[in-house]
Design an enzyme around this catalytic site. Structure first.
Site, PDB file in Angstrom:
ATOM      1  N   GLU A 142       0.655  -1.180  -0.065  1.00 44.76           N
ATOM      2  CA  GLU A 142       0.104   0.155   0.020  1.00 44.76           C
ATOM      3  C   GLU A 142       0.794   1.204   0.022  1.00 44.76           C
ATOM      4  O   GLU A 142       1.012   1.885   1.024  1.00 44.76           O
ATOM      5  CB  GLU A 142      -1.124   0.045   1.254  1.00 44.76           C
ATOM      6  CG  GLU A 142      -2.140  -1.364   0.807  1.00 44.76           C
ATOM      7  CD  GLU A 142      -3.077  -1.468   2.087  1.00 44.76           C
ATOM      8  OE1 GLU A 142      -3.085  -0.664   2.863  1.00 44.76           O
ATOM      9  OE2 GLU A 142      -3.481  -2.451   2.225  1.00 44.76           O
ATOM     10  N   GLU A 145      -7.214  -6.915  -2.790  1.00 44.04           N
ATOM     11  CA  GLU A 145      -6.807  -5.364  -2.768  1.00 44.04           C
ATOM     12  C   GLU A 145      -5.235  -5.430  -3.266  1.00 44.04           C
ATOM     13  O   GLU A 145      -4.935  -5.733  -4.538  1.00 44.04           O
ATOM     14  CB  GLU A 145      -6.930  -5.098  -1.327  1.00 44.04           C
ATOM     15  CG  GLU A 145      -6.577  -3.633  -1.252  1.00 44.04           C
ATOM     16  CD  GLU A 145      -6.660  -3.287   0.213  1.00 44.04           C
ATOM     17  OE1 GLU A 145      -7.211  -1.927   0.804  1.00 44.04           O
ATOM     18  OE2 GLU A 145      -6.101  -3.928   1.208  1.00 44.04           O
ATOM     19  N   GLU A 192      -9.836   3.364   0.251  1.00 41.34           N
ATOM     20  CA  GLU A 192     -10.011   3.831   1.663  1.00 41.34           C
ATOM     21  C   GLU A 192      -9.005   4.786   2.150  1.00 41.34           C
ATOM     22  O   GLU A 192      -9.183   5.657   2.950  1.00 41.34           O
ATOM     23  CB  GLU A 192      -9.499   2.551   2.556  1.00 41.34           C
ATOM     24  CG  GLU A 192      -8.524   1.950   2.353  1.00 41.34           C
ATOM     25  CD  GLU A 192      -7.933   0.705   3.033  1.00 41.34           C
ATOM     26  OE1 GLU A 192      -8.909   0.246   3.597  1.00 41.34           O
ATOM     27  OE2 GLU A 192      -6.925   0.106   2.769  1.00 41.34           O
ATOM     28  N   GLU A 218      -5.272  -6.921   2.062  1.00 39.89           N
ATOM     29  CA  GLU A 218      -4.007  -7.024   2.574  1.00 39.89           C
ATOM     30  C   GLU A 218      -3.515  -8.426   2.177  1.00 39.89           C
ATOM     31  O   GLU A 218      -2.938  -9.363   3.089  1.00 39.89           O
ATOM     32  CB  GLU A 218      -3.802  -6.791   4.172  1.00 39.89           C
ATOM     33  CG  GLU A 218      -4.391  -5.569   4.616  1.00 39.89           C
ATOM     34  CD  GLU A 218      -5.787  -5.553   4.628  1.00 39.89           C
ATOM     35  OE1 GLU A 218      -6.662  -6.537   5.055  1.00 39.89           O
ATOM     36  OE2 GLU A 218      -6.186  -4.218   4.175  1.00 39.89           O
TER      37      GLU A 218
HETATM   38  C1  NOJ Z   1      -8.776  -2.845   5.366  1.00 40.56           C
HETATM   39  C2  NOJ Z   1      -9.543  -3.179   4.301  1.00 40.56           C
HETATM   40  O1  NOJ Z   1      -8.754  -2.690   3.006  1.00 40.56           O
HETATM   41  C3  NOJ Z   1     -10.926  -2.485   4.224  1.00 40.56           C
HETATM   42  O2  NOJ Z   1     -11.505  -2.596   3.248  1.00 40.56           O
HETATM   43  C4  NOJ Z   1     -11.577  -3.002   5.713  1.00 40.56           C
HETATM   44  O3  NOJ Z   1     -12.604  -2.272   5.825  1.00 40.56           O
HETATM   45  C5  NOJ Z   1     -10.586  -2.924   6.766  1.00 40.56           C
HETATM   46  N1  NOJ Z   1      -9.378  -3.562   6.465  1.00 40.56           N
HETATM   47  C6  NOJ Z   1     -11.317  -3.767   8.211  1.00 40.56           C
HETATM   48  O4  NOJ Z   1     -11.324  -5.187   7.793  1.00 40.56           O
HETATM   49 CA    CA Z   2      -6.323  -2.067   2.826  1.00 39.75          CA
END
Ligand code: NOJ
Ligand code: CA
Length: 705
Positions: A184, A485, A491, A467
């Site tokens: 990330e 992801e 996010e 992750e």
């Molecule tokens: C990281 C994730 O990328 C996200 O989409 C999620 O809401 C949070 N973790 C909590 O699981």
């Molecule tokens: Ca994430």
């Protein structure tokens, strides 16, 4: 001495599904070569005077990869690195076409030349390995095969010595490998000669304009590969470490993942390459008609904005009432899925530090999972499951069976998993019965992900990992591994510092997206992050992301109340499909801009998305992919005159008018903006009723040349 096998070139054009018999050459030679089907790409393997195995790649007679080392350092045996000779060389042609159950295109052609070179140590134990190359018109893959042999029953790999010596000066787009935040990161653009350690896919553009992406395919039961610059433009494989001992431990026989180089004249050429998928094994799951591409909404963005919580209490997002609201919203607007995060016990307190408290079967008291699953089903909607592990796979693996059983029983056929923990912080149960701290892309995690995917497949559940370990094309073998992801997603526009700049999404297209689908979660039409922070985008661009950033599952990430405020652009999100029979990159430069057109798998409609970095641009897009003689209507969602990522993001123009394959559009994109177009044979009810009257063809705003 050099021998050259021209068998592939001599073979008559091969029919689909056909593999030519291998030609076998026993040799005392020191070099073997093979050519791609079009003859332009040439791979060579040689052993040096010290018996070191090395390979090189040429294209159009010019070096792409200079002589680069191959081999291994082992933990408990002499290294496999020198004193080799060529023992056996085989070559064959492969030409087959296979069908994807879902994807960017329906049919994929696997057309290449395979060169298998068995190398054997001269003195000592005479240990042997086989280096297998697949030479395509658009790149090269190679891997090592370890046969069963007395001298090396178990292979404990400390280091892989594979090198990539890039021949020409190049610019590199890369994110750091082996750093705490996994994948990330924002992309660096530097001369390759200034690279440190990077993740793959890493994309290069050489001084002469050649585009190269280095990555891997079929990462199974092995450690992920990072790239470290050794000197000049010479890169070396670095295997993600294990908590204890060697990075990789395997019993022979086995094969390593493929090391891949996609090589093309343009950025578009890289994106169009199917090399990674072709190097993966065919579908192992049989009938996968139960894997459904879908769009979804969810109790999600509120938590990232901080207006709701995953944990219990007054702001708890995953309540029965709130979930019913989302189910109603999904049913009304045609979304199949409703993701609910924070429904299960374990989120209270510092959840990312306490993964052992997560339960995957027990709901918080204010969430009636049985009632909700039934309510959803009645409305033609499915809940989407969520398994956040905080990287504690020891706790998760204990509950994996029951957790998935619960979903299967309730008709929940997709699960989003999560591994929020710093890199190197995945807690796994070792053979010694103790917890070991592993990397997100080490051998342990490579095994874990496939275990989850296989257990889910047994129950007809699809998996979307966050992750995750990087994508290496395993969706071909396990088509229920639908997305993941593995990059900075939406996010970061809620709470990221900095948020994703416009360039980020353009960088993703020609780097991260070469690996496979990403659950980016676009569609935040409010353009507003936590605390009212402005998202660096325009509304038209949010729409374009559905086409540009491919995933067979796509979220409409914003809150229902925000979609209620933006009904016109929301229509595009309702219309856009997620499964395609064809994909074309109409234009693009790494980090600058990209325009992609895709054909709906279930109709004659095409969709087009274009995005730019912080520069305003006018891009040309020929519609020559449309069928001749068919009547199409284009509904265009374009940045308005005052639009921009740092201006009025909501400024949007929508219009519908006829187009044909003879039109070339001029797409005007605002700074940080985009454009989304639905091209349909059917004006019908799906076109926004509120769109302005079609303008006459001569009007410049519609941008038809
Ligand atoms: C990281 C994730 O990328 C996200 O989409 C999620 O809401 C949070 N973790 C909590 O699981
Ligand atoms: Ca994430």
């Amino acid at each position: 001495m050099r021998f050259h096998i021209a068998l592939a070139a001599l073979l008559p054009l091969l029919l689909g599904g056909h593999s030519a018999n291998a030609q076998v050459v026993y040799s005392t030679a020191t070099e073997a070569t093979a050519r791609s089907p079009d003859g332009k790409m040439v791979v060579a393997l040689r052993v040096s005077s010290e018996g070191r195995p090395e390979y090189s790649i040429q294209r159009n007679g010019r070096p792409v990869i200079d002589w680069s080392r191959l081999g291994f350092i082992l933990a408990d045996a002499p290294k496999l690195e020198r004193n080799f000779e060529l023992a056996r060389v085989e070559e064959k042609s492969i030409d087959e076409t296979w069908e994807q159950p879902w994807g960017e295109r329906r049919f994929v052609r696997n057309h290449c030349t395979e060169l298998r070179v068995r190398i054997r140590e001269k003195p000592g134990q005479h240990r042997a390995i086989t280096v297998v190359f697949r030479v395509f018109d658009d790149g090269v893959g190679f891997r090592y095969e370890f046969p069963e042999q007395a001298g090396l029953p178990q292979v404990n790999i400390v280091e892989e010595l594979t090198e990539f010596a890039v021949a020409e000066p190049a610019t590199a787009w890369w994110i750091p490998g082996g750093e705490w935040n996994r994948y990330e990161y924002l992309y660096n653009k530097t001369p390759l000669s200034e690279l440190g350690q990077a993740h793959t896919p890493m994309t290069l553009r050489t001084a002469s304009g050649l585009h190269i992406a280095i990555h891997e395919a079929a990462l199974v039961d092995y450690a992920g590969m990072w790239l470290r610059r050794v000197s000049g433009q010479r890169l070396k494989a670095v295997l993600s470490p294990a908590a204890n001992g060697p990075s990789v431990s395997r019993w022979a026989p086995f094969a390593t993942p493929w090391r891949t180089l996609q090589i093309a004249d343009s950025a578009a050429g890289l994106y169009m390459s199917d090399l990674i998928l072709n190097l993966n094994e065919p579908n192992k799951l049989g009938d996968v008609s139960w894997v459904k591409p879908f769009k979804y909404v969810g109790i999600w963005w509120g938590m990232h904005l901080g207006t709701q919580t995953w944990s219990s209490g007054p702001k708890h997002g995953a309540t029965t009432a709130e979930t019913r609201r989302y189910i109603d919203f999904a049913a009304k607007n045609g979304f199949r899925g409703v993701l609910v995060e924070g429904w299960n016990k374990g989120w209270d307190g510092d959840w990312f530090a306490k993964g052992d408290e997560f339960s995957f079967t027990e709901a918080y008291p204010d969430f009636d999972i049985v009632q909700l699953a039934n309510y959803a089903k009645k409305k033609g909607v499915r809940l989407v499951g969520h398994h956040e592990t905080a990287g504690n796979i020891a706790n998760y693996e204990k509950q994996l069976g029951p957790g998935l059983d619960l979903y299967a029983k309730l008709g929940i056929d997709a699960v989003k998993t999560g591994y929020v923990a710093d890199a190197g912080g995945v807690q796994a149960l070792g053979d010694d019965g103790r917890i070991h701290f592993e990397w997100h892309d080490g051998q342990v995690q490579a095994r874990h992900h496939l275990r989850v995917v296989e257990e889910a497949a047994r129950r007809h559940i699809a998996v979307n990992a966050h992750e995750p370990i990087k994508d290496t094309g395993l969706r071909r073998t396990y088509p229920n591994w639908v997305s993941r992801e593995g990059a900075r997603g939406m996010e970061y526009n809620a709470w990221g510092d900095p948020p994703n700049p416009p360039e980020h999404e353009v960088n993703l297209v020609f780097t991260r997206m070469l690996a496979g689908p990403m659950d980016y979660t676009p569609g935040v039409l409010s353009l507003t992050g936590a605390g009212g922070k402005r998202i660096q985008s325009t509304v038209a661009r949010q729409l374009a992301l559905y086409v540009v950033l491919y995933s067979p599952i796509q979220m409409a990430a914003d809150l229902p109340e925000n979609y209620a405020k933006h009904p016109k652009p929301f229509q595009f999100i309702k219309d856009v499909p997620v499964d395609w029979s064809d994909t074309r990159v109409l234009n693009g430069e790494v980090g600058d801009y990209a325009t992609i057109a895709r054909k709906d798998r279930n109709s004659d409609d095409w969709y087009l998305g274009a995005i730019t970095d912080e520069e305003p641009r006018t891009l040309r897009a020929s519609l020559s992919f449309l069928d001749e003689g068919k009547k199409y209507y284009a509904t265009v969602y374009r940045d308005g005159k005052s639009a921009g990522f740092n201006a009025d993001g909501q400024s949007l123009e929508i219009e519908t008018r006829p187009v044909s394959r003879f039109d070339t559009l001029q797409l005007k994109l605002a700074p940080g903006g985009g454009q989304a177009i639905r091209i349909s044979t059917n004006l019908g009810s799906r076109a926004p009723r509120s769109s302005p009257k079609p303008k006459p063809k001569s009007q410049p705003e519609f941008d038809v040349e």
